[in-house]
Each structure stands twice: as structure tokens, then as C-alpha cells.
Design a protein around this motif. Structure first.
Motif, PDB file in Angstrom:
ATOM      1  N   THR A 239     -28.560 -20.970 -25.032  1.00 50.00           N
ATOM      2  CA  THR A 239     -28.670 -21.793 -23.820  1.00 50.00           C
ATOM      3  C   THR A 239     -28.137 -21.041 -22.596  1.00 50.00           C
ATOM      4  N   CYS A 240     -28.581 -21.478 -21.442  1.00 47.77           N
ATOM      5  CA  CYS A 240     -28.145 -20.856 -20.191  1.00 47.77           C
ATOM      6  C   CYS A 240     -28.283 -21.861 -19.063  1.00 47.77           C
ATOM      7  N   ILE A 241     -27.698 -21.500 -17.913  1.00 43.33           N
ATOM      8  CA  ILE A 241     -27.883 -22.274 -16.684  1.00 43.33           C
ATOM      9  C   ILE A 241     -28.799 -21.466 -15.775  1.00 43.33           C
ATOM     10  N   LEU A 242     -29.676 -22.159 -15.054  1.00 45.29           N
ATOM     11  CA  LEU A 242     -30.600 -21.477 -14.161  1.00 45.29           C
ATOM     12  C   LEU A 242     -30.210 -21.767 -12.717  1.00 45.29           C
ATOM     13  N   PHE A 243     -30.007 -20.696 -11.940  1.00 44.33           N
ATOM     14  CA  PHE A 243     -29.803 -20.843 -10.502  1.00 44.33           C
ATOM     15  C   PHE A 243     -31.175 -20.666  -9.850  1.00 44.33           C
ATOM     16  N   LEU A 244     -31.689 -21.747  -9.319  1.00 40.90           N
ATOM     17  CA  LEU A 244     -32.986 -21.706  -8.646  1.00 40.90           C
ATOM     18  C   LEU A 244     -32.731 -21.269  -7.208  1.00 40.90           C
ATOM     19  N   ARG A 250     -30.323 -14.391   1.804  1.00 38.43           N
ATOM     20  CA  ARG A 250     -29.322 -13.474   2.339  1.00 38.43           C
ATOM     21  C   ARG A 250     -27.917 -13.852   1.889  1.00 38.43           C
ATOM     22  N   ASN A 251     -27.756 -15.113   1.513  1.00 36.69           N
ATOM     23  CA  ASN A 251     -26.425 -15.609   1.148  1.00 36.69           C
ATOM     24  C   ASN A 251     -26.158 -15.483  -0.355  1.00 36.69           C
ATOM     25  N   VAL A 252     -26.608 -14.391  -0.921  1.00 39.41           N
ATOM     26  CA  VAL A 252     -26.576 -14.219  -2.383  1.00 39.41           C
ATOM     27  C   VAL A 252     -25.158 -14.123  -2.938  1.00 39.41           C
ATOM     28  N   PHE A 253     -24.230 -13.566  -2.156  1.00 40.69           N
ATOM     29  CA  PHE A 253     -22.887 -13.340  -2.716  1.00 40.69           C
ATOM     30  C   PHE A 253     -22.096 -14.647  -2.828  1.00 40.69           C
ATOM     31  N   ASP A 254     -22.444 -15.614  -2.017  1.00 36.25           N
ATOM     32  CA  ASP A 254     -21.879 -16.957  -2.151  1.00 36.25           C
ATOM     33  C   ASP A 254     -22.263 -17.541  -3.502  1.00 36.25           C
ATOM     34  N   GLN A 255     -23.502 -17.331  -3.886  1.00 41.39           N
ATOM     35  CA  GLN A 255     -23.996 -17.862  -5.162  1.00 41.39           C
ATOM     36  C   GLN A 255     -23.451 -17.071  -6.349  1.00 41.39           C
ATOM     37  N   LEU A 256     -23.358 -15.760  -6.170  1.00 44.86           N
ATOM     38  CA  LEU A 256     -22.852 -14.924  -7.272  1.00 44.86           C
ATOM     39  C   LEU A 256     -21.390 -15.246  -7.580  1.00 44.86           C
ATOM     40  N   ALA A 257     -20.635 -15.673  -6.578  1.00 46.97           N
ATOM     41  CA  ALA A 257     -19.237 -16.033  -6.840  1.00 46.97           C
ATOM     42  C   ALA A 257     -19.182 -17.129  -7.909  1.00 46.97           C
ATOM     43  N   LEU A 258     -20.153 -18.055  -7.870  1.00 48.36           N
ATOM     44  CA  LEU A 258     -20.178 -19.133  -8.864  1.00 48.36           C
ATOM     45  C   LEU A 258     -20.650 -18.623 -10.228  1.00 48.36           C
ATOM     46  N   SER A 259     -21.734 -17.852 -10.240  1.00 47.77           N
ATOM     47  CA  SER A 259     -22.258 -17.425 -11.546  1.00 47.77           C
ATOM     48  C   SER A 259     -21.280 -16.471 -12.241  1.00 47.77           C
ATOM     49  N   THR A 260     -20.597 -15.645 -11.442  1.00 49.67           N
ATOM     50  CA  THR A 260     -19.617 -14.733 -12.041  1.00 49.67           C
ATOM     51  C   THR A 260     -18.445 -15.517 -12.630  1.00 49.67           C
ATOM     52  N   HIS A 261     -17.952 -16.493 -11.886  1.00 45.62           N
ATOM     53  CA  HIS A 261     -16.830 -17.300 -12.382  1.00 45.62           C
ATOM     54  C   HIS A 261     -17.248 -18.108 -13.617  1.00 45.62           C
ATOM     55  N   LEU A 262     -18.483 -18.581 -13.593  1.00 47.54           N
ATOM     56  CA  LEU A 262     -19.012 -19.362 -14.715  1.00 47.54           C
ATOM     57  C   LEU A 262     -19.015 -18.536 -16.002  1.00 47.54           C
ATOM     58  N   TYR A 263     -19.335 -17.274 -15.857  1.00 47.52           N
ATOM     59  CA  TYR A 263     -19.380 -16.411 -17.043  1.00 47.52           C
ATOM     60  C   TYR A 263     -17.974 -15.935 -17.429  1.00 47.52           C
ATOM     61  N   ASP A 264     -17.209 -15.524 -16.427  1.00 47.83           N
ATOM     62  CA  ASP A 264     -15.879 -14.973 -16.724  1.00 47.83           C
ATOM     63  C   ASP A 264     -14.936 -16.036 -17.281  1.00 47.83           C
ATOM     64  N   ILE A 268     -20.347 -18.962 -19.900  1.00 51.87           N
ATOM     65  CA  ILE A 268     -21.703 -19.523 -19.831  1.00 51.87           C
ATOM     66  C   ILE A 268     -22.592 -18.583 -19.027  1.00 51.87           C
ATOM     67  N   PRO A 269     -23.654 -18.067 -19.648  1.00 50.87           N
ATOM     68  CA  PRO A 269     -24.543 -17.185 -18.902  1.00 50.87           C
ATOM     69  C   PRO A 269     -25.437 -17.988 -17.965  1.00 50.87           C
ATOM     70  N   SER A 270     -25.721 -17.404 -16.831  1.00 48.92           N
ATOM     71  CA  SER A 270     -26.678 -18.021 -15.913  1.00 48.92           C
ATOM     72  C   SER A 270     -27.610 -16.935 -15.398  1.00 48.92           C
ATOM     73  N   PHE A 271     -28.789 -17.356 -15.013  1.00 46.55           N
ATOM     74  CA  PHE A 271     -29.776 -16.426 -14.472  1.00 46.55           C
ATOM     75  C   PHE A 271     -30.265 -16.951 -13.147  1.00 46.55           C
ATOM     76  N   ARG A 272     -30.603 -16.017 -12.266  1.00 45.87           N
ATOM     77  CA  ARG A 272     -31.173 -16.366 -10.970  1.00 45.87           C
ATOM     78  C   ARG A 272     -32.688 -16.321 -11.086  1.00 45.87           C
ATOM     79  N   LEU A 273     -33.339 -17.351 -10.598  1.00 41.66           N
ATOM     80  CA  LEU A 273     -34.794 -17.345 -10.628  1.00 41.66           C
ATOM     81  C   LEU A 273     -35.322 -17.813  -9.269  1.00 41.66           C
ATOM     82  N   PRO A 274     -36.085 -16.956  -8.580  1.00 45.25           N
ATOM     83  CA  PRO A 274     -36.656 -17.377  -7.305  1.00 45.25           C
ATOM     84  C   PRO A 274     -37.615 -18.541  -7.530  1.00 45.25           C
ATOM     85  N   ALA A 275     -37.604 -19.493  -6.612  1.00 45.86           N
ATOM     86  CA  ALA A 275     -38.392 -20.714  -6.776  1.00 45.86           C
ATOM     87  C   ALA A 275     -39.875 -20.396  -7.011  1.00 45.86           C
ATOM     88  N   SER A 276     -40.380 -19.358  -6.357  1.00 47.05           N
ATOM     89  CA  SER A 276     -41.809 -19.054  -6.484  1.00 47.05           C
ATOM     90  C   SER A 276     -42.181 -18.602  -7.898  1.00 47.05           C
TER      91      SER A 276
END
Lengths: 539, 539
Positions: A239-244, A250-264, A268-276
Motif C-alpha cells: 500500500t501507499c499514499i498518492l500525492f496528486l 513550483r511549491n514542490v519542497f513544501d509537499q516533499l516536507a510532508l512525504s519525507t516526514h511520512l516515510y521517515d 509509509i511510502p508515498s508517490f507524487r503523481l501529476p493530475a494529468s
């Protein structure tokens, strides 16, 4: 006292002091990931063809003063607000009543509502919803009364900047305390920077409070992930969490702060997926093969490894302009019908409309929505919540026989002078201020008035000033307006037939201060600078 | 087996896999401060007038395989090496003997030596010296024997990349283990990425070993700071460490990793001071007012706050081109005579000359410098150290009656083919390779031969390959040569009249792998890419 605090802040900087402070901030931001990808206005695409460059997020050089009592009130209300919006999103009929007339004029809201109806007809397969909220306030400081909080907006989708806001508080704390709190190197001395004793007229801790936005937001994702339970696929999948995310974020590092903390911290692994690419890389098995509709993510780089998505965290598809491909709405529908926990569901996103906010301001004896949604909370608590509502009015003439109060206030030049007219439509148009309101309304057909909400103006401290380091390296100083956001999260379960959510997780933690250069006394906000900031609390 | 490991590594990437890996690395680097300021070749000054932009440090996408036994040997020798160089720097007479003939031809070394003599005449006021070292090795893999380590250089000043190297190891570990070590998302499967059990032919941990460079280097600064003791000023001043940096430093985040850790973990403040401003912002009281010569730092942004400097950490003034202002040498002299602990002192910097390295290779029965400097170490330990010396020879004819062996090997085309001629002069000229050596020597006057050292060529694994993400975002793949650096630190005290240092702190910890694209079989190193890397150890 508030006036004096704002008029004597921040302390002036000599050119050498400003140089040192700016240089320190330039380095600190990059060292700690307080970054954004630069816009093409800062670096042209030709100069950055591989999109490797980064620059500091726009930040204030100083934290901004904020009254401690108001900050604490905002925090103390957050869990109640979380519960309120969980209750609203759980009451489809109530929401439908509010949305009805908006849907007629707003395609965006109409499309969202259609998705809800379609999935409802097919039957929802997920009874859990996650909200990651941010309640935004301005400080209201009318001449004759003490400062108070007025809510600007309650964000129910894509509440951003939790990741970077933590870093700003950390940076301002560093600047205020390095090498010692008594003699910071970067800041000139100022009463607000000293951990004041009883003899001082201003009480302050000397630096911003710790900002817990990242652990708070991340813990809610972890709670939802756990509540999802085991894989529903046959055979079971990891299982994983998806960041849509948006295609060009441009604000990618704001989002990575969450996914990194989530894993560390939660593994819980998460993946980034562009909406398109949502429809290309996720799938839902057919009803025949698996009626529980797990959302399966097949990474583009490894088609042999599949994951089952427990939570879809929306950092895209929140605004009309995000639905810019022929399949954007299909993608949203696809997610809504899946078994993944949505953060947020369509109904929760709709609950964040300005219209809902306006309807909630109705007071007894007219109606008491608050009491209805929050029957277990004390009248004192609900009254405290009401004090954060800026008076706002519908301009609709549909449900009332008399001329509504909003229309009366908007058309009279005298009362209009203290109001702002906000378009209801998501992502559309500009606000109309003060005495521009009556002529504006006269210039449009009366049937369109219901697209607007009239809101009493909030009066933030007029003397507030700060200096910002923009992402292009320019230093901008001047009068500012700040907006405080408090983060909160809520995970709940809806039981078929009941409009009452069963709350499983409800937390408050972390804050954002966004500070903008004031362009004019019209209340307009300058593009000059809009910066991430933190608070220095005073009593 | 080594050949097979290198020829089958790294695993090939599909375009989608490379995209994902590159995108992940682009984001990870910025998020974690694995950054540099871009060169003007990447972003022009006009496009970056405020110097706010950052980009990823050049990094390999994969860690590079390295034999575990060699890695462990390098680590096991580091503390002995630290002690050796402490002993060399403490033996002025021995050093003078070595330097004598170089000083005649090398202004840079001559100026350093003059500073030492001048301060010696005035009298040193600080008997402590700090060394923050990096011993650099290449893997020597001749056809007929197992891989072994050969030392390329022992750095006694400005040993860089400890800060970023820790992050590279962390990043490669993340890439090899996310979301699970069994099925990493970013790397295709490969035996070296799996924590191998006994049935596998290659033993590996699956990811790089933890890199402790930052805590190791920082702890030595903290030890020196503590050993300095209380302020020697009247009245006493707060103390600090000074990072002496180049005026235009692109590798600033490598240095900040140390200063940040120093403050966060040891509560020791440090300030960055560009070398050109050293004389403007530091001072030493006159002999009359304070004969102990404390080094006083007056920050440009706050002339009312002064600090006493306990340690000057040189990340500038290490190479001739750093002495580019009329006062550069005066600044170096100023620091050398101060009471601050120098990292390094002039004598310690001189101990890192190539000439010293060459002299140390002399073996019994000729001479046994190692035994003389390290009398308490076992013959086995010293022999292990000797195995890391690449054979190298002086071309000097001064101290010998016979034709020296170096000259014989250099002039014979057959033996020259396995050697490289390195200029002794600091910061000058290029190496001459193989059969180019005899004609080159014939083309210059014989008196100049002593400026060169002849070194047997090291044969790194010919099949080694990797892929790098350069700072401009280009991805470069190909054959590579790697250099392993092991970090070590030493703090010692010199007692007047004794040539034996009293060792107070001697540690080993952390590593750097630098991997460069191979340009040609001439052993030349391409500008194509030079990247930070980490090791994946195999047995």
C-alpha cells in the motif's frame, strides 16, 4: 498598546546589518530546503532548460508581532472547526440546499456536485474521509476595541505551506537566538526579541513558537493510512499514499516536507503523481473482478510493481484552472468512486465554499447552524467561534420576501464604505471594495447579484511593517497585511443513513503566517511581495 | 571477481526509470541542501544578479562498488595517519630539510615558510594545532593481484566535501531502500542492492555505509574550542570559531553543514569571514595591552559586539590563487601569530606537500621515517600503511652521488610508460603521462627536474561505470575513475623543545567518494563530469 508595538517594529537595519541578515537568509533557506522552483519571471526557461534551479521561498526577514491571546484563541477553536466541517461534509441535504443556487451559475461547483451524485448512485465504497484543513484569519483592530480574530477562509482542500511554514519559524528562531538570545547577530536588539521578565512592558518569548504543522499533517495521513486497513486486492498489494500534484508545481519542497516526514517517521511510502497522468497510471478493477474498487497505482518506471492507494492527498484539482485537460473531470470522478480515502472528498471540498462560510454566520434567533452541527459543544465555545466570523451577507433574493440586509448595506454608499464584495464563483474575478460597490452592482443585472457575498471589511493593524526577501533576491520593505492560518486535521467515518460523522482523529497543530505588501488603502494586496512569515507573540 | 562486479554495474535504466531517478535526485538534493551555487557557466551573472539561485551538487545516480576490505583498511589507517602528520608538523627541522630545495623554486611554499620563521622569532602564543584531514586513495587493480589501496594525497588544509558527502550517502541509501529494500522504486534490481544472504555470490549490505563526516569533523572543532579555554581578553569576550572562506565560494552548503551541526550539537557559534576581509574585521591587541594575542573578531554588522576567536578553520588561503590581494600574505601572517588555534598551522599545511608524501615512501634499510615518527606502532601497522604508498621518486640530483632511481625510470621509455610526472609546485601545471615523460624532461633544463615527482601509475578498475546528474541538469554516463577520501581529525599540543606532539584528540569518521568521467586511456580526467558519490561495499 498594539499600535505602539506595530509602529516600533521591526527595528531599523543599517546597510551592513541588512547585508548580513539577507546573506544569512539566502543561505539558510537553501541549506534547509526553504525553497521553491523559480518562476519563469525570475529565470527564463532558456536559462533553466532542465529545471534544476531553486531559489529561496519568499520570506520575511523578521517574524511579525501577533497578540498571544488571539493566536491561542485560533488554536483553541481549531478542533471544533475540524468537527464542524466534518459535520457539514456529512450532511448532504444541508449542503445541497446551500449549493442549489450556486450550481446554477457556477460550472465548477456544478461539476463537482455531479460527481458526487454519480458516485452516490453507484454507491460509495469508502466511508472514511480525511480533512487536512487550514483556517485563515486576519487580525481585526478597529480603533475602539481590542484586537480580535476574523476568519477569512476555511480551506478544506490543498491547504498548503505547512512544510515551509515550519522552516520559516525555525529560521526566524535561529535569527533571533544565534549566537545567543541576549545578543543575536542578525537582529538589532528589540524588546520583542528578549525573553521578557516581569519588569518589561511587553511580554514575549523572544522568538516564534515551535511550528508543528509537518508532524500534525503527516500524522493525519498516517492515521488514514492505518484506518484504510489491509489491501483489498487479490492477491494483496503493498500500500501507499498518492500525492496528486499539479503538472508544473513550483511549491514542490513544501509537499516533499510532508512525504519525507511520512516515510521517515511513519514508514509509509508515498508517490507524487501529476493530475494529468492520474488516469494513465491508476486503475480500478472491474466490478466483476473486485467490487471493492481498490485504486491501483502502477508506477510509470516499473509496470511490474503495483501499489494499492490508501489515501489520495489532493494538491491539485482544487481550482477550475486545474481541470484543463479533456480527462480532468473523468480523473476526479475516477478517484471519487475508488476505495482510496480522499483528502478531501467532493463533499468536503464543497463544504469549503465561501457560501457555506457566509451561511454559518447566521445567528440565533434566525437559525443556529453551529448548535445544530455541534450539539455537544458549550454555548461559550460556539460563541467564541462566532466572534471569529466577519459579518457577511448573501445578496440573493431567492429565499426571502424582504429586501435582504446585504443588499441594503451594499447599495448605501455610507455602509458600503466598510465592506468588500467577493465573487462566490471559485477561482474567478476580483474583489470590489468600499464605495465602488454600489456603482458596480448597478452596472450588472440584478439576477447576477447572488454570485456575490458582501463582507464587512477587516481592519488589520495599519502600522504593521516588515521586510521581505523575494525569490528573485530583491529586498522589499513597507506596510504589510498578515494572514494567520491554523492547521488542523480530521478523519471521520460516515455511517449510511446518518448525517453525523464518527470522528476517529481530530488534531490541531502548526500555523502559517502569510505577509503581503500593502499596495493601497483600498485593501488591495500588492504583487510586490507575498511572503512566508512566522509570529512573535506578545501579551 | 572485481572485474565482473564493475562490468555488470550499474544496472541499465529504461527511459522511464531514468526519468524517475533523475527527477527524484533533482528534488532530493534541493530538499536536503545537497546543493551548490551555480557557476556562471550554468547561469550567467545577468540571469542571477542577486546570487539567490542554487542547483544540485553534481552527484552520481548510483553509489559505486568498492571492496569492503580496502575500505576498512583505509579506515583502520586513518588515526595512524593523523598521528603521523601531527608528528611531521611538530618536527620543524625534519620539515625544513625536506622543504629547503623546494623553497628555492616555489614562492608559495617559500612565503609560507617565511611566515613560520617570522612567528617563531616573535614566539608562538598557541601550542595547540588542529588538523581536519582527508586521506585520498585510488583502488589499484593490476591484472595479476587483488585490489589494493594507493594513496593519492593526504590533505592537511581545507579538506572539503564532508558536509555534502554525508548527504550523498543518505540519498543513495534512500534510493536503494525506498519504499522497501526488497523493491526499491528508483533502482532496478541488482545483487549489490540486496542485503545478501550466504547463498549469494556477492556479499553487500544493499546500500552505502552511514557517513559520519559531519559529526566527526565538527567534534574536532568543538574539542579545539574547548581546549582553547576561557577568553584571554580583558574584559573577557564571548568566544567563537571563524570559518575563513573564499570571497566567491560556490561550495557554501558543504561548509554550512559543519557550522550548523557545530551550533546545533555543540552550541558553539561560528562566523564566516571572506579571506579578503580578514584584516578589516579581526584584530590582535598590541603587545603592551595584551601579550597573549587573542584574535578579536568584530562583526561588520555590529561593531559593538566583539568575539574572541578560538579556532580559525581555513576553507581559503590554501592555494596560491587565493593570495590574490596585496594583503593576503599579511592576513595569513596575522592569523599565524594570533592565539587562535589554526586548522591548520603553516607547518601543518606544509606537511601536506607532495614532496613530504614522496619522502615518506623511503623504505628501510635506506631510511624509516614511519618508524621514527610513529615509534609506538607495530611493524604490521606501519607495513599496512606502506602498502598504501604508490611508488614515487624524487628527480632531485642534489643529495645523491649516483643517478637517482627516479631519473632512470623516467628517462627509459619502457619504465616511463607506467608512470606519471607530477609538478611539485603547488597549484601549478599539469601532469605528464607515460611515454610523454622522457621527451618532456629532455625539453627542460635539468636543474628544473627537481620540481617534479615521478609516481607509478595507479590502475583503477577499467570497467567501472556510473551515471551522473551534473549541476546543469545534464545526465552523463560512462566509464569512471573514483577516488576514496577518509576523513580524520587530530588536535595536539607542542611542548617547547620537543618534536613530539601530545595528542589530545584523534578520530576517524566519514568518507568521500569522488567519481569522474574518464576522458581517455591517458589517465587524464574529463571535465565531462566530476561528481560526489558514495560506496556500496562488496566482499
Amino acid at each position: 498598546m498594539a499600535d505602539k508595538i506595530y509602529s516600533e517594529y521591526p527595528p531599523p537595519l543599517s546597510p551592513e546589518q541588512e547585508d548580513y541578515l539577507v546573506q544569512t537568509v539566502k543561505n539558510w533557506t537553501i541549506e534547509h530546503g526553504l525553497c521553491v522552483r523559480p518562476s519563469t519571471a525570475i529565470v527564463s526557461e532558456e536559462a533553466n532548460p532542465k529545471n534544476v534551479l531553486a531559489t529561496n521561498a519568499p520570506v520575511t526577514l523578521f517574524p511579525s508581532p501577533f497578540p498571544k491571546s488571539c493566536f491561542e484563541q485560533a488554536r483553541s477553536l481549531q478542533q471544533v472547526y475540524n468537527e464542524l466541517y466534518a459535520a457539514i461534509a456529512s450532511d448532504e441535504q444541508w449542503l445541497e440546499e446551500i449549493m442549489k443556487e450556486l450550481i446554477e451559475v457556477d460550472d465548477f461547483l456544478a461539476n463537482l456536485w455531479k460527481i458526487h451524485l454519480s458516485v452516490k448512485e453507484e454507491g460509495y465504497v469508502q466511508d472514511l474521509t480525511l480533512g487536512m484543513f487550514r483556517s485563515d484569519y486576519m487580525l481585526h483592530t478597529p480603533e475602539d476595541s481590542p484586537p480580535s480574530l476574523k476568519q477569512v477562509e476555511f480551506n478544506t482542500i490543498s491547504s498548503s505551506f505547512g512544510g515551509l511554514a515550519c522552516l520559516v519559524a525555525e529560521m526566524h528562531t535561529h535569527l533571533a537566538t544565534f549566537p545567543s538570545p541576549e545578543h543575536p547577530a542578525a537582529y538589532p536588539s528589540h524588546p520583542l526579541f528578549s525573553d521578557s521578565n516581569d519588569t518589561s512592558s511587553i511580554k514575549s518569548k523572544g522568538h516564534p513558537p515551535h511550528n508543528a504543522a509537518v508532524p500534525t499533517l503527516t500524522a493525519s495521513l498516517a492515521a488514514a493510512h492505518a484506518a484504510y486497513g489491509p489491501s483489498r486486492s487479490q492477491p494483496q498489494l503493498p500500500t501507499c499514499i498518492l500525492f496528486l500534484v499539479q503538472d508544473t508545481e513550483r511549491n514542490v519542497f513544501d509537499q516533499l516536507a510532508l512525504s519525507t516526514h511520512l516515510y521517515d517517521h511513519h514508514k509509509i511510502p508515498s508517490f507524487r503523481l501529476p493530475a494529468s497522468r492520474m488516469l494513465a497510471y491508476t486503475s480500478i478493477p472491474s466490478k466483476e473482478s473486485n467490487p471493492s474498487r481498490p485504486l491501483i497505482y502502477t508506477p510509470p518506471y516499473s509496470s511490474s510493481t503495483q501499489y494499492e492507494v490508501t489515501v489520495v492527498y489532493f494538491r491539485a484539482l482544487y481550482t477550475p484552472t486545474d481541470y484543463d485537460t479533456p480527462t480532468s473531470w473523468a480523473a476526479r470522478h475516477h478517484l471519487e468512486r475508488s476505495a482510496a480515502i480522499k483528502c478531501p472528498s467532493v463533499l468536503l471540498q464543497l463544504s469549503g465554499s465561501k457560501k457555506v462560510q457566509q451561511v454559518l454566520t447566521a445567528r440565533p434567533p434566525d437559525t443556529d447552524h453551529l448548535k445544530a452541527f455541534l450539539p455537544h459543544h458549550s454555548d461559550e465555545k460556539l460563541e467564541s467561534m462566532r466572534t471569529t466570523f466577519a459579518p457577511q451577507y448573501s445578496l440573493s433574493t431567492t429565499n426571502t420576501a424582504d429586501e435582504p440586509e446585504g443588499i441594503r448595506l451594499a447599495l448605501d454608499e455610507k455602509t458600503a464604505a466598510n465592506h468588500v464584495l467577493k465573487p462566490q464563483r471559485e477561482g474567478g474575478g476580483n474583489n470590489i471594495y468600499r464605495t465602488n460597490i454600489p456603482p458596480f452592482l448597478s452596472s450588472i443585472p440584478k439576477e447576477q447579484w447572488k454570485q456575490y457575498i458582501l463582507m464587512e471589511l477587516i481592519h488589520p493593524p495599519t502600522e504593521a511593517k516588515n521586510t521581505a526577501l523575494r525569490s528573485d533576491g530583491q529586498v522589499a520593505s513597507g506596510n504589510v497585511i498578515s494572514e494567520l492560518g491554523i492547521f488542523g486535521t480530521c478523519l471521520w467515518k460516515n455511517t449510511s443513513g446518518s448525517t453525523k460523522p464518527e470522528i476517529l482523529h481530530n488534531t490541531e497543530g502548526g500555523y502559517l503566517l502569510r505577509t503581503k505588501g500593502k499596495e493601497s488603502d483600498e485593501g488591495g494586496v500588492a504583487a510586490g511581495f507575498s511572503s512566508l512569515d512566522s509570529v512573535i507573540l506578545y501579551e
